[in-house]
Write a protein that holds these residues in place. Structure first.
Motif, short mmCIF file in Angstrom:
data_model
loop_
_atom_site.label_atom_id
_atom_site.label_comp_id
_atom_site.label_asym_id
_atom_site.label_seq_id
_atom_site.Cartn_x
_atom_site.Cartn_y
_atom_site.Cartn_z
N UNK A 1 0.84 -1.19 0.00
CA UNK A 1 0.00 0.00 0.00
C UNK A 1 0.88 1.24 0.00
N UNK A 2 0.61 2.13 -0.93
CA UNK A 2 1.38 3.36 -1.03
C UNK A 2 0.58 4.51 -0.44
N UNK A 3 1.28 5.37 0.27
CA UNK A 3 0.68 6.55 0.87
C UNK A 3 1.28 7.78 0.22
N UNK A 4 0.43 8.76 -0.04
CA UNK A 4 0.89 10.01 -0.62
C UNK A 4 1.26 10.94 0.53
N UNK A 5 2.45 11.49 0.45
CA UNK A 5 2.91 12.42 1.48
C UNK A 5 3.76 13.50 0.82
N UNK A 6 3.97 14.58 1.57
CA UNK A 6 4.83 15.64 1.08
C UNK A 6 6.26 15.14 1.03
N UNK A 7 6.93 15.45 -0.05
CA UNK A 7 8.34 15.06 -0.22
C UNK A 7 9.21 15.85 0.73
N UNK A 8 10.35 15.26 1.06
CA UNK A 8 11.35 15.94 1.88
C UNK A 8 12.69 15.87 1.16
N UNK A 9 13.65 16.60 1.68
CA UNK A 9 14.97 16.63 1.04
C UNK A 9 15.59 15.23 1.00
N UNK A 10 15.32 14.40 1.98
CA UNK A 10 15.90 13.05 2.00
C UNK A 10 15.34 12.15 0.89
N UNK A 11 14.23 12.55 0.27
CA UNK A 11 13.63 11.78 -0.83
C UNK A 11 14.25 12.10 -2.19
N UNK A 12 14.99 13.17 -2.31
CA UNK A 12 15.33 13.70 -3.62
C UNK A 12 16.18 12.77 -4.47
N UNK A 13 17.11 12.04 -3.89
CA UNK A 13 17.92 11.11 -4.69
C UNK A 13 17.04 10.00 -5.25
N UNK A 14 16.08 9.51 -4.46
CA UNK A 14 15.17 8.48 -4.94
C UNK A 14 14.23 9.03 -6.01
N UNK A 15 13.78 10.27 -5.84
CA UNK A 15 12.91 10.90 -6.84
C UNK A 15 13.69 11.08 -8.15
N UNK A 16 14.94 11.48 -8.06
CA UNK A 16 15.77 11.64 -9.25
C UNK A 16 15.88 10.32 -10.00
N UNK A 17 16.13 9.24 -9.29
CA UNK A 17 16.22 7.91 -9.93
C UNK A 17 14.87 7.50 -10.52
N UNK A 18 13.79 7.76 -9.81
CA UNK A 18 12.43 7.45 -10.29
C UNK A 18 12.16 8.19 -11.59
N UNK A 19 12.51 9.47 -11.64
CA UNK A 19 12.28 10.26 -12.85
C UNK A 19 13.12 9.76 -14.01
#
Length: 166
Positions: A1-19
């Motif tokens: 189950x995925x939850x939508x939450x506000x991104x934080x700075x610690x997420x950015x490397x994972x977001x970069x890879x996801x993109x």
């Protein structure tokens, strides 16, 4: 189950890879691998994403299950169109698409700007999956534009709009 939450700075490397992964899956056939590498290196780098995260009139969300991020979304108020929110990014990893993650992120993002009366976005008309998603979520084509970013200048885009409650 995925939850939508506000991104934080610690997420950015994972977001970069996801993109990077979603862009290659979506755009390699349209723009070529080298162009996608160039775009993701510039637009989806951690510093570029940090600038989005720090923008005051925006919302940056991720879909998180505690182990991985499956999606990201980013909306900001338009700088040149009053009362319009602009959906800049809404991406779900290919292996998690068609599971409601994009829908859940979009549902969160469209409520973030109560003063906005519409949400706008631009999409490559050849991106059939994205066009179908946006149309299914109430967006209507209202015009055409040309991409003005340096690495894909001139790429034709369709402009879509969805009325909001604001």
């Amino acid at each position: 189950m995925y939850f939508v939450r506000t991104a934080s700075e610690r997420d950015l490397a994972k977001v970069s890879a996801l993109l990077a992964e979603t862009w290659h899956a979506t755009y390699d056939m349209l723009y070529g691998i080298d162009k996608v590498n160039e775009i993701t290196a510039r637009w989806h780098s951690v510093p570029a994403l940090k600038a989005k995260l720090e923008r005051k009139d925006s919302e940056f969300v991720v879909a998180d299950n505690g182990r991985e991020l499956a999606g990201m979304g980013y909306v900001a108020m338009s700088k040149d169109r009053p009362k319009k929110a602009f959906l800049h990014n809404l991406y779900v990893l290919p292996r998690h698409q068609r599971q409601g993650i994009g829908r859940d992120m979009f549902a969160e993002l469209e409520t973030c700007f109560p003063d906005a009366n519409a949400m706008l976005l631009e999409v490559d008309p050849r991106n059939d999956a994205a066009v179908a998603f946006y149309q299914a979520h109430g967006f209507i084509k209202v015009g055409e534009a040309r991409h003005t970013a340096d690495s894909v200048s001139g790429v034709p885009l369709d402009v879509y709009e969805k009325p909001l409650g604001g």
